[in-house]
Write an enzyme that holds these catalytic residues in place. Structure first.
Site, PDB file in Angstrom:
ATOM      1  CG  HIS A   6     -79.362 -19.813  -2.666  1.00  0.00           C
ATOM      2  ND1 HIS A   6     -78.410 -20.194  -3.586  1.00  0.00           N
ATOM      3  CD2 HIS A   6     -78.823 -18.755  -2.007  1.00  0.00           C
ATOM      4  CE1 HIS A   6     -77.358 -19.412  -3.489  1.00  0.00           C
ATOM      5  NE2 HIS A   6     -77.571 -18.535  -2.529  1.00  0.00           N
ATOM      6  CD  GLU A  58     -82.405 -23.160  -6.133  1.00  0.00           C
ATOM      7  OE1 GLU A  58     -81.711 -23.182  -7.158  1.00  0.00           O
ATOM      8  OE2 GLU A  58     -82.342 -22.239  -5.281  1.00  0.00           O
ATOM      9  CB  CYS A  87     -79.277 -24.935  -4.846  1.00  0.00           C
ATOM     10  SG  CYS A  87     -79.494 -23.488  -3.779  1.00  0.00           S
ATOM     11  NE  ARG A 140     -84.702   9.224  -5.141  1.00  0.00           N
ATOM     12  CZ  ARG A 140     -84.793  10.425  -4.582  1.00  0.00           C
ATOM     13  NH1 ARG A 140     -84.879  10.513  -3.251  1.00  0.00           N
ATOM     14  NH2 ARG A 140     -84.790  11.517  -5.322  1.00  0.00           N
ATOM     15  CG  ASP A 161     -82.389  21.329  -7.255  1.00  0.00           C
ATOM     16  OD1 ASP A 161     -82.634  22.549  -7.286  1.00  0.00           O
ATOM     17  OD2 ASP A 161     -82.442  20.591  -8.250  1.00  0.00           O
ATOM     18  CG  LEU A 208     -79.919  12.228  -3.891  1.00  0.00           C
ATOM     19  CD1 LEU A 208     -78.552  11.972  -4.512  1.00  0.00           C
ATOM     20  CD2 LEU A 208     -80.956  12.477  -4.972  1.00  0.00           C
ATOM     21  CG  LEU A 239     -80.309  12.943 -16.585  1.00  0.00           C
ATOM     22  CD1 LEU A 239     -81.528  13.841 -16.448  1.00  0.00           C
ATOM     23  CD2 LEU A 239     -80.709  11.478 -16.416  1.00  0.00           C
ATOM     24  CB  SER A 245     -72.674  13.040 -19.850  1.00  0.00           C
ATOM     25  OG  SER A 245     -73.048  12.462 -18.619  1.00  0.00           O
TER      26      SER A 245
END
Length: 340
Positions: free
Chosen positions: A51, A53, A87, A190, A206, A210, A288, A290
């Site tokens: 982490h 810290e 921590c 993304r 298309d 992605l 979109l 929806s």
């Protein structure tokens, strides 16, 4: 400028360096200050690793200075055992007398307990420094744990007269609005989110991959809905190169709004089970819209080009608070809206 604010700004800078690498953990930065000088700093680099810290304290060369130092942390130090020790225990053992916290942690095992534990051990704790900025940095993490769903970003490109594509045959290519610059921005988006979803029609017409091929970063989990098994076996989403989730349940074109909401909730159930904290919705229009109609979105990024189509597929209708406009060039800009 308030000195606490100055050092908390540095915490935020450090935390942001790990964007796209810490999920499902939050991004956290930490700075150790002694006598007005930064003597150590660090950030949480990757899920499962040390982490912020821990890294900040480890970077301090002269550990004797810790007993008269202040540690600044953008998120409340953890007080529970997870993949790493608490921590809080390290701060206490290091005899650091003062801790400045940006915001409390919404995670149930942590929220408020870290600050309480530090105070019980005689440490002076200040909270709420740049609180809104710290909360915004981890909005995906916070949304997931407070609303029990992913943080949802809507993304589409449209012409200046409000169309996302022309009316076309299935074999015709989509109208391309993006430039290499805006494609890189889209792929960066993304890379900094856990998952991305498109509708069945988008997959069929298309054949999107992605992926983050125009940006250096991890690929998001790819998702689509294929209730009627319409997606062909040759689709890029089925190439096995990247984890992909095909949901056999329709979430657009519902028979009623209640059915629609139920289907979206089914999607969320899958994502919560997979610990997915953030989701990009890229289309098409029905998908979109929806999410918009069900008020299930947090942020929208709308790329607008100066070109016009005259007619075609109308862009989704959305109302939100415009918070920023990114000007990519003379012909392209991106509006960023928040659902407030």
């Amino acid at each position: 400028m308030n000195i606490d604010v100055l050092y908390m700004q540095r915490c935020l800078q450090l935390a942001g360096m790990a964007e796209g690498h810490t999920s499902p953990n939050p991004m956290v930065g930490a700075v150790v200050v002694c006598d007005g000088h930064i003597i150590g700093e660090g950030y949480h680099r990757r899920c499962g690793e040390a982490h912020a810290e821990v890294n900040a304290i480890a970077s301090v060369h002269d550990k004797s200075l810790l007993s008269r130092s202040t540690i600044y942390v953008s998120l409340e130090p953890c007080s529970h055992y997870g993949k790493t020790p608490p921590c809080c225990d390290l701060i206490i053992a290091s005899k650091i007398p003062r801790v400045v916290v940006g915001c409390l942690d919404p995670f149930p095992e942590v929220s408020g307990r870290g600050v309480k534990r530090l105070r019980e051990n005689g440490i002076d704790v200040t909270t709420g420094i740049l609180e809104q900025e710290c909360l915004w940095l981890n909005r995906k993490f916070i949304t997931f744990h407070s609303l029990h769903r992913p943080y949802i970003t809507l993304k589409w490109a449209q012409s200046s007269d409000g169309y996302i594509d022309r009316i076309r045959e299935s074999h015709e290519k989509a109208t391309l609005f993006s430039t290499p610059t805006t494609q890189a921005w889209s792929h960066r988006l993304r890379a900094t989110n856990d998952a991305i979803i498109v509708g069945t029609n988008t997959v069929i017409t298309d054949n999107p991959s992605l992926t983050t091929r125009y940006w250096c970063g991890k690929n998001p989990l790819r998702i689509t809905i294929d209730r009627n098994n319409r997606i062909p076996a040759c689709a890029s989403l089925l190439d096995g190169s990247t984890p992909t989730l095909i949901i056999k349940e329709e979430i657009h074109n519902p028979t009623s709004k209640s059915d629609h909401t139920s289907c979206i909730n089914t999607l969320f159930k899958h994502l919560v089970e997979k610990n997915i904290h953030s989701l990009i919705v890229e289309g098409g229009r029905e998908l979109l819209q929806s999410f918009i109609d069900n008020n299930l979105w947090d942020e929208a990024r709308i790329e607008i080009t100066s070109s016009t189509l005259g007619n075609g597929i109308v862009a989704p209708h959305i109302n939100g608070q415009l918070t920023k406009t990114l000007n990519h060039d003379d012909r392209h800009n991106t509006h960023i809206l928040l659902n407030r």
